[in-house]
Design a protein around this motif. Structure first.
Motif, PDB file in Angstrom:
ATOM      1  N   GLN A  55      18.918  40.651   5.441  1.00 18.96           N
ATOM      2  CA  GLN A  55      17.786  40.607   4.515  1.00 18.96           C
ATOM      3  C   GLN A  55      17.404  39.173   4.165  1.00 18.96           C
ATOM      4  OE1 GLN A  55      18.308  42.917   0.961  1.00 18.96           O
ATOM      5  NE2 GLN A  55      16.232  42.490   0.204  1.00 18.96           N
ATOM      6  N   LEU A  56      18.395  38.307   3.954  1.00 20.01           N
ATOM      7  CA  LEU A  56      18.072  36.917   3.616  1.00 20.01           C
ATOM      8  C   LEU A  56      17.395  36.195   4.776  1.00 20.01           C
ATOM      9  CD1 LEU A  56      21.272  35.896   1.611  1.00 20.01           C
ATOM     10  CD2 LEU A  56      19.026  36.573   0.728  1.00 20.01           C
ATOM     11  N   LEU A  57      17.794  36.549   6.004  1.00 20.80           N
ATOM     12  CA  LEU A  57      17.153  35.923   7.159  1.00 20.80           C
ATOM     13  C   LEU A  57      15.688  36.339   7.293  1.00 20.80           C
ATOM     14  CD1 LEU A  57      20.001  36.286   9.815  1.00 20.80           C
ATOM     15  CD2 LEU A  57      19.371  34.242   8.513  1.00 20.80           C
ATOM     16  N   VAL A  58      15.390  37.572   6.901  1.00 17.21           N
ATOM     17  CA  VAL A  58      13.999  38.044   6.958  1.00 17.21           C
ATOM     18  C   VAL A  58      13.226  37.560   5.737  1.00 17.21           C
ATOM     19  CG1 VAL A  58      12.543  40.099   7.089  1.00 17.21           C
ATOM     20  CG2 VAL A  58      14.707  40.052   8.303  1.00 17.21           C
ATOM     21  N   ALA A  59      13.904  37.406   4.592  1.00 20.59           N
ATOM     22  CA  ALA A  59      13.216  37.008   3.366  1.00 20.59           C
ATOM     23  C   ALA A  59      12.742  35.559   3.421  1.00 20.59           C
ATOM     24  CB  ALA A  59      14.132  37.208   2.160  1.00 20.59           C
ATOM     25  N   TYR A  60      13.431  34.703   4.154  1.00 17.30           N
ATOM     26  CA  TYR A  60      13.043  33.283   4.198  1.00 17.30           C
ATOM     27  C   TYR A  60      11.664  33.067   4.814  1.00 17.30           C
ATOM     28  CZ  TYR A  60      13.109  28.336   5.421  1.00 17.30           C
ATOM     29  OH  TYR A  60      12.785  27.008   5.566  1.00 17.30           O
ATOM     30  N   PRO A  61      11.371  33.558   6.026  1.00 15.00           N
ATOM     31  CA  PRO A  61       9.999  33.352   6.547  1.00 15.00           C
ATOM     32  C   PRO A  61       8.945  34.059   5.707  1.00 15.00           C
ATOM     33  CG  PRO A  61      11.221  34.814   7.995  1.00 15.00           C
ATOM     34  CD  PRO A  61      12.201  34.270   7.011  1.00 15.00           C
ATOM     35  N   CYS A  62       9.308  35.185   5.101  1.00 13.71           N
ATOM     36  CA  CYS A  62       8.337  35.866   4.228  1.00 13.71           C
ATOM     37  C   CYS A  62       8.032  35.007   2.998  1.00 13.71           C
ATOM     38  CB  CYS A  62       8.885  37.222   3.797  1.00 13.71           C
ATOM     39  SG  CYS A  62       9.068  38.419   5.144  1.00 13.71           S
ATOM     40  N   ALA A  63       9.069  34.307   2.475  1.00 16.06           N
ATOM     41  CA  ALA A  63       8.849  33.439   1.314  1.00 16.06           C
ATOM     42  C   ALA A  63       7.930  32.275   1.676  1.00 16.06           C
ATOM     43  CB  ALA A  63      10.195  32.926   0.793  1.00 16.06           C
ATOM     44  N   LEU A  64       8.045  31.758   2.905  1.00 18.05           N
ATOM     45  CA  LEU A  64       7.153  30.683   3.332  1.00 18.05           C
ATOM     46  C   LEU A  64       5.702  31.157   3.390  1.00 18.05           C
ATOM     47  CD1 LEU A  64       9.262  29.023   6.188  1.00 18.05           C
ATOM     48  CD2 LEU A  64       9.015  28.268   3.811  1.00 18.05           C
ATOM     49  N   LEU A  65       5.512  32.376   3.861  1.00 19.80           N
ATOM     50  CA  LEU A  65       4.146  32.910   3.945  1.00 19.80           C
ATOM     51  C   LEU A  65       3.550  33.123   2.566  1.00 19.80           C
ATOM     52  CD1 LEU A  65       1.772  34.140   5.545  1.00 19.80           C
ATOM     53  CD2 LEU A  65       3.012  36.311   5.549  1.00 19.80           C
ATOM     54  N   TYR A  66       4.322  33.742   1.666  1.00 21.45           N
ATOM     55  CA  TYR A  66       3.788  33.999   0.332  1.00 21.45           C
ATOM     56  C   TYR A  66       3.673  32.710  -0.478  1.00 21.45           C
ATOM     57  CZ  TYR A  66       4.335  38.947   1.305  1.00 21.45           C
ATOM     58  OH  TYR A  66       4.223  40.206   1.863  1.00 21.45           O
ATOM     59  N   GLY A  67       4.406  31.677  -0.076  1.00 25.10           N
ATOM     60  CA  GLY A  67       4.248  30.395  -0.751  1.00 25.10           C
ATOM     61  C   GLY A  67       2.876  29.797  -0.512  1.00 25.10           C
ATOM     62  N   LEU A  68       2.292  30.036   0.667  1.00 33.87           N
ATOM     63  CA  LEU A  68       0.923  29.568   0.936  1.00 33.87           C
ATOM     64  C   LEU A  68      -0.086  30.250   0.022  1.00 33.87           C
ATOM     65  CD1 LEU A  68       1.024  29.469   4.845  1.00 33.87           C
ATOM     66  CD2 LEU A  68       1.301  27.548   3.234  1.00 33.87           C
ATOM     67  N   PHE A  69       0.102  31.537  -0.198  1.00 35.92           N
ATOM     68  CA  PHE A  69      -0.812  32.252  -1.106  1.00 35.92           C
ATOM     69  C   PHE A  69      -0.628  31.749  -2.549  1.00 35.92           C
ATOM     70  CE2 PHE A  69      -0.402  35.348   2.376  1.00 35.92           C
ATOM     71  CZ  PHE A  69      -1.747  35.549   2.683  1.00 35.92           C
ATOM     72  N   ALA A  70       0.613  31.409  -2.909  1.00 37.41           N
ATOM     73  CA  ALA A  70       0.852  30.889  -4.251  1.00 37.41           C
ATOM     74  C   ALA A  70       0.177  29.536  -4.435  1.00 37.41           C
ATOM     75  CB  ALA A  70       2.356  30.773  -4.505  1.00 37.41           C
ATOM     76  N   LEU A  71       0.158  28.702  -3.404  1.00 43.11           N
ATOM     77  CA  LEU A  71      -0.530  27.414  -3.490  1.00 43.11           C
ATOM     78  C   LEU A  71      -2.027  27.606  -3.691  1.00 43.11           C
ATOM     79  CD1 LEU A  71       1.314  25.379  -0.695  1.00 43.11           C
ATOM     80  CD2 LEU A  71       1.586  25.162  -3.185  1.00 43.11           C
ATOM     81  N   LEU A  72      -2.597  28.599  -2.988  1.00 46.30           N
ATOM     82  CA  LEU A  72      -4.025  28.886  -3.202  1.00 46.30           C
ATOM     83  C   LEU A  72      -4.291  29.358  -4.631  1.00 46.30           C
ATOM     84  CD1 LEU A  72      -5.078  30.804   0.074  1.00 46.30           C
ATOM     85  CD2 LEU A  72      -5.695  28.472  -0.608  1.00 46.30           C
ATOM     86  N   THR A  73      -3.353  30.090  -5.186  1.00 47.40           N
ATOM     87  CA  THR A  73      -3.564  30.649  -6.521  1.00 47.40           C
ATOM     88  C   THR A  73      -3.399  29.579  -7.608  1.00 47.40           C
ATOM     89  OG1 THR A  73      -2.714  32.766  -5.732  1.00 47.40           O
ATOM     90  CG2 THR A  73      -2.800  32.450  -8.105  1.00 47.40           C
ATOM     91  N   VAL A  74      -2.395  28.750  -7.455  1.00 47.96           N
ATOM     92  CA  VAL A  74      -2.108  27.758  -8.509  1.00 47.96           C
ATOM     93  C   VAL A  74      -3.076  26.604  -8.446  1.00 47.96           C
ATOM     94  CG1 VAL A  74      -0.383  26.125  -9.384  1.00 47.96           C
ATOM     95  CG2 VAL A  74       0.315  28.411  -8.611  1.00 47.96           C
ATOM     96  N   PHE A  75      -3.317  26.095  -7.248  1.00 44.81           N
ATOM     97  CA  PHE A  75      -4.149  24.889  -7.106  1.00 44.81           C
ATOM     98  C   PHE A  75      -5.550  25.252  -6.593  1.00 44.81           C
ATOM     99  CE2 PHE A  75       0.262  23.559  -6.532  1.00 44.81           C
ATOM    100  CZ  PHE A  75       0.375  22.616  -7.529  1.00 44.81           C
TER     101      PHE A  75
END
Length: 254
Positions: free
Chosen positions: A234-254
């Motif tokens: 699960q942690l191995l799959v969660a890491y690339p997913c976190a990178l993807l959702y981090g891009l959406f978070a950057l769009l939302t915050v900034f």
């Protein structure tokens, strides 16, 4: 002058007499018998048609085919579908609100175990709605980022799809990856909704963004693990997913 009788004595004497005689009926019949023997006479009666038995072979012992209606065939044939027996339109389009609600609850509760049979379905109704909701909330916050939302979603789904096919034995379809990642985008919609009312560029906004990224990545990895039977990864799959959702978070915050 010479005597004309001396010329008559040199001609051949015959018994033929030239008279004005009209042809009789017997002569006409005679000519008709000679020259008209090939034409059918009008006095002949038409022959009666030959019976059908004369055209059949002598050793034929069957009977002529007489088509008849086969009632058994029509009775055994399936009945024509009526409008009452047809499935609903939403079911034909593959839209099941019960499954959409169950997937939404699974995403909202990261600790809830996911049903692999439901999560393995290719359902794009919820992901499209959540992507439109994210773009609409960003637009309300003054950020027209529809192109970035759809572009990063498509590229991120391609990357996660390739990664899961390398890590799992059974493999996964692109539609299933897009469905899971789209449903797990729901917490990001909540974050963008908060950005409409107050700014997230601060400590509280950064912590909220990190919390939402962890929420989305854990939900997505949990669903992938249960659907693909990838225990302990699960942690191995969660890491690339976190990178993807981090891009959406950057769009939302900034």
């Amino acid at each position: 002058m010479s005597n004309p009788e001396q010329y008559d004595m040199g001609f051949y004497q015959s018994n033929y007499i030239i008279d004005n005689q009209e042809p009789s009926c017997n002569d006409a019949n005679a000519y008709g018998n000679v020259y008209g023997s090939r034409e059918p006479q009008a006095t002949e009666q038409p022959s009666s048609p030959a019976p059908p038995e004369m055209f059949l072979p002598s050793d034929y012992g069957g009977q002529l085919f007489q088509p008849a209606s086969n009632l058994d065939y029509y009775s055994q044939s399936p009945s024509v579908d009526t409008f009452d027996e047809e499935p609903p339109l939403l079911e034909e389009l593959g839209i099941n609100f019960d499954h959409i609600w169950q997937k939404t609850l699974t995403v909202l509760n990261p600790m809830k175990p996911a049903d692999g049979s439901i999560m393995n379905e290719t359902d794009l109704t919820g992901p499209i709605l959540f992507c439109m909701a994210l773009g609409a909330t960003l637009l309300m916050a003054g950020k027209a980022q529809f192109g970035y939302v759809y572009g990063m979603s498509a590229i991120g789904c391609l990357g996660i799809h390739a990664l899961l096919n390398l890590m799992s034995n059974s493999g996964v379809s692109y539609g299933c990856v897009a469905s899971v990642l789209g449903y797990c985008l729901l917490p990001m919609v909540l974050l963008s909704s908060c950005a409409v009312f107050f700014s997230l560029q601060g400590t509280i906004g950064t912590m909220s963004a990190l919390l939402i990224i962890t929420w989305c990545s854990l939900s997505a990895s949990k669903i992938f693990i249960s659907a693909l039977a990838m225990e302990g990864q699960q942690l191995l799959v969660a890491y690339p997913c976190a990178l993807l959702y981090g891009l959406f978070a950057l769009l939302t915050v900034f």
